[in-house]
Design an enzyme around this catalytic site. Sequence first.
Site, short mmCIF file in Angstrom:
data_model
loop_
_atom_site.label_atom_id
_atom_site.label_comp_id
_atom_site.label_asym_id
_atom_site.label_seq_id
_atom_site.Cartn_x
_atom_site.Cartn_y
_atom_site.Cartn_z
N GLY A 154 182.48 26.81 -9.21
CA GLY A 154 181.50 27.85 -8.96
C GLY A 154 182.10 29.09 -8.33
N PRO A 205 176.90 26.45 -13.07
CA PRO A 205 175.73 27.33 -13.11
C PRO A 205 175.58 28.10 -11.79
CG PRO A 205 175.06 25.02 -12.89
CD PRO A 205 176.53 25.03 -13.17
N LEU A 206 175.44 29.41 -11.89
CA LEU A 206 175.43 30.27 -10.69
C LEU A 206 174.34 31.32 -10.79
CD1 LEU A 206 179.29 30.58 -10.66
CD2 LEU A 206 177.97 29.53 -8.81
N THR A 207 173.30 31.14 -10.02
CA THR A 207 172.21 32.10 -9.93
C THR A 207 172.70 33.38 -9.27
OG1 THR A 207 170.48 30.45 -9.89
CG2 THR A 207 170.02 32.51 -8.72
N ARG A 249 172.24 18.11 -15.61
CA ARG A 249 172.89 18.15 -14.30
C ARG A 249 172.08 17.34 -13.30
NH1 ARG A 249 175.20 22.83 -10.12
NH2 ARG A 249 177.29 22.04 -10.51
N TYR A 296 164.98 20.89 -7.50
CA TYR A 296 163.99 21.58 -8.34
C TYR A 296 163.13 20.54 -9.07
CZ TYR A 296 166.65 25.42 -6.66
OH TYR A 296 167.27 26.30 -5.80
N GLN A 342 171.65 26.70 -18.72
CA GLN A 342 170.97 25.78 -17.80
C GLN A 342 169.49 26.13 -17.77
OE1 GLN A 342 171.16 25.76 -13.35
NE2 GLN A 342 171.91 23.68 -13.61
C1 LIG Z 1 175.64 31.88 -5.66
C2 LIG Z 1 175.38 30.48 -6.11
C3 LIG Z 1 174.37 30.24 -7.04
C4 LIG Z 1 174.14 28.95 -7.54
N1 LIG Z 1 173.18 28.77 -8.52
C5 LIG Z 1 173.04 27.54 -9.09
C6 LIG Z 1 172.16 27.35 -10.20
O1 LIG Z 1 171.51 28.27 -10.71
N2 LIG Z 1 172.06 26.10 -10.72
C7 LIG Z 1 172.77 25.04 -10.22
O2 LIG Z 1 172.65 23.92 -10.73
N3 LIG Z 1 173.62 25.20 -9.18
C8 LIG Z 1 173.79 26.41 -8.62
N4 LIG Z 1 174.71 26.58 -7.61
C9 LIG Z 1 175.62 25.48 -7.25
C10 LIG Z 1 176.95 25.64 -8.02
O3 LIG Z 1 176.76 25.36 -9.41
C11 LIG Z 1 178.03 24.67 -7.49
O4 LIG Z 1 177.51 23.37 -7.53
C12 LIG Z 1 178.45 25.04 -6.07
O5 LIG Z 1 178.79 26.42 -6.00
C13 LIG Z 1 179.64 24.21 -5.60
O6 LIG Z 1 180.79 24.44 -6.43
P1 LIG Z 1 182.02 25.36 -5.89
O7 LIG Z 1 182.52 24.71 -4.64
O8 LIG Z 1 183.02 25.29 -7.00
O9 LIG Z 1 181.48 26.72 -5.66
C14 LIG Z 1 174.92 27.86 -7.06
C15 LIG Z 1 175.91 28.09 -6.10
C16 LIG Z 1 176.16 29.39 -5.64
C17 LIG Z 1 177.26 29.60 -4.64
#
Ligand SMILES: Cc1cc2nc3c(=O)[nH]c(=O)nc-3n(C[C@H](O)[C@H](O)[C@H](O)COP(=O)(O)O)c2cc1C
Length: 367
Positions: A320, A28-30, A230, A183, A103
């Site tokens: 991510g 999940p990526l905001t 999650r 959260y 999500q």
């Molecule tokens: C730009 C960005 C936005 C994110 N938004 C969320 C989100 O909306 N919900 C969530 O559970 N985690 C969010 N995360 C965490 C990611 O899901 C993930 O756990 C984190 O990027 C680590 O994984 P990676 O090393 O593969 O990037 C976000 C991370 C990044 C970098």
Amino acid sequence: MPHPTSERFFSPVSLGSIELRNRLVMAPLTRIRADEQGVPTDLMVEHYAQRAGVGLIVTEGTWPVGEGRTWIGQPGIETAEHVAGWRRVTEAVHARGGRIVMQIMHGGRIGHEAISFTGRVVAPSAIAAPGQIRTPEGKQPLPVPHPLSTEEVSEVINQFVQAAQNAIAAGMDGVQIHGANGYLIQQFTAAASNTRTDRYGGSAENRARLAVEIAAAVAEAIGSERTGIRLSPQHNVQGALEEDHDDALATYQALAEGLAPLRLAHVDVLHPEPSAPLVQTIRQASGAPLIANTGFAAPTGREEAFSMVEQNLAEAVGVGRAVIANPDLVRRWQQGLPENAPDPATFYIGGERGYTDYPTYSTGEHH
Ligand SMILES: Cc1cc2nc3c(=O)[nH]c(=O)nc-3n(C[C@H](O)[C@H](O)[C@H](O)COP(=O)(O)O)c2cc1C
């Protein structure tokens, strides 16, 4: 020299009723590209469609009600317009053979009266989180939240149920309840943000109760085979501190035991060590397939992801930042091709730059 591949990583797996083509899950990526009312935009349709080749997409955290909104530009799943907007996303992903779950994220005290639509910010207890939040009037300190009454907690559970039903109406293959990253749900789990004396506070079991009750209510409404959650035990962010390891283990054990009878489709655990007892206890006690995500510092990489699946530490791996930068990451990892680097400066700025304009490998080759 070609890197060895991983047959198991690129083999299918079922998470509840969802069959994944491979073990690569888009975390999940905001990205803050929805409109001001939280309606998904054309750009979002394109962004998700570009990444439909992963085994499963988990959408960015999406608010069930305005009161759960954390960022301007974050999407919602409350109104008919939200449902119609997300339907365009799910249709585009399904047309490419992809799978997508939403999500559902209630921000709790990581919010602000000026952006919550209700003029209220809620949490387990009247304790402000440290730090600031962006509002239409600029950055403001995070507010002291309204502590939810026991009755109001039931309303929050109903809000998650309604949001899950809306997500299904929008064509989602399922939902992921956001119980991580400090959260609302983790504000209940963590003793530092929860000083309640009702059945949602105090003991490990009581602090875990909201997560379990939301999961149970959502599973009952849309089916456990379409419901996941999650968690990020001891992530210790945004003031939702779980610094006592024994207490964290007891809390997440209680939470996972509460989930066990539900037979959920997945648990997604964010933790730097997938082999740690905290992670494997959640997996074993809940009985749910595990999506592991380790990224705290360095982005999840190919060899690491392969080895997690090869060693059976997880059924699938959340990825991510590498998926942000590489719409065709599955092919690149399959063939050991070079990758685009993610640009953190464009993560939250809106617009297509750093969102829909990362090249696939074939276009990159022509440089
Ligand atoms: C730009 C960005 C936005 C994110 N938004 C969320 C989100 O909306 N919900 C969530 O559970 N985690 C969010 N995360 C965490 C990611 O899901 C993930 O756990 C984190 O990027 C680590 O994984 P990676 O090393 O593969 O990037 C976000 C991370 C990044 C970098």
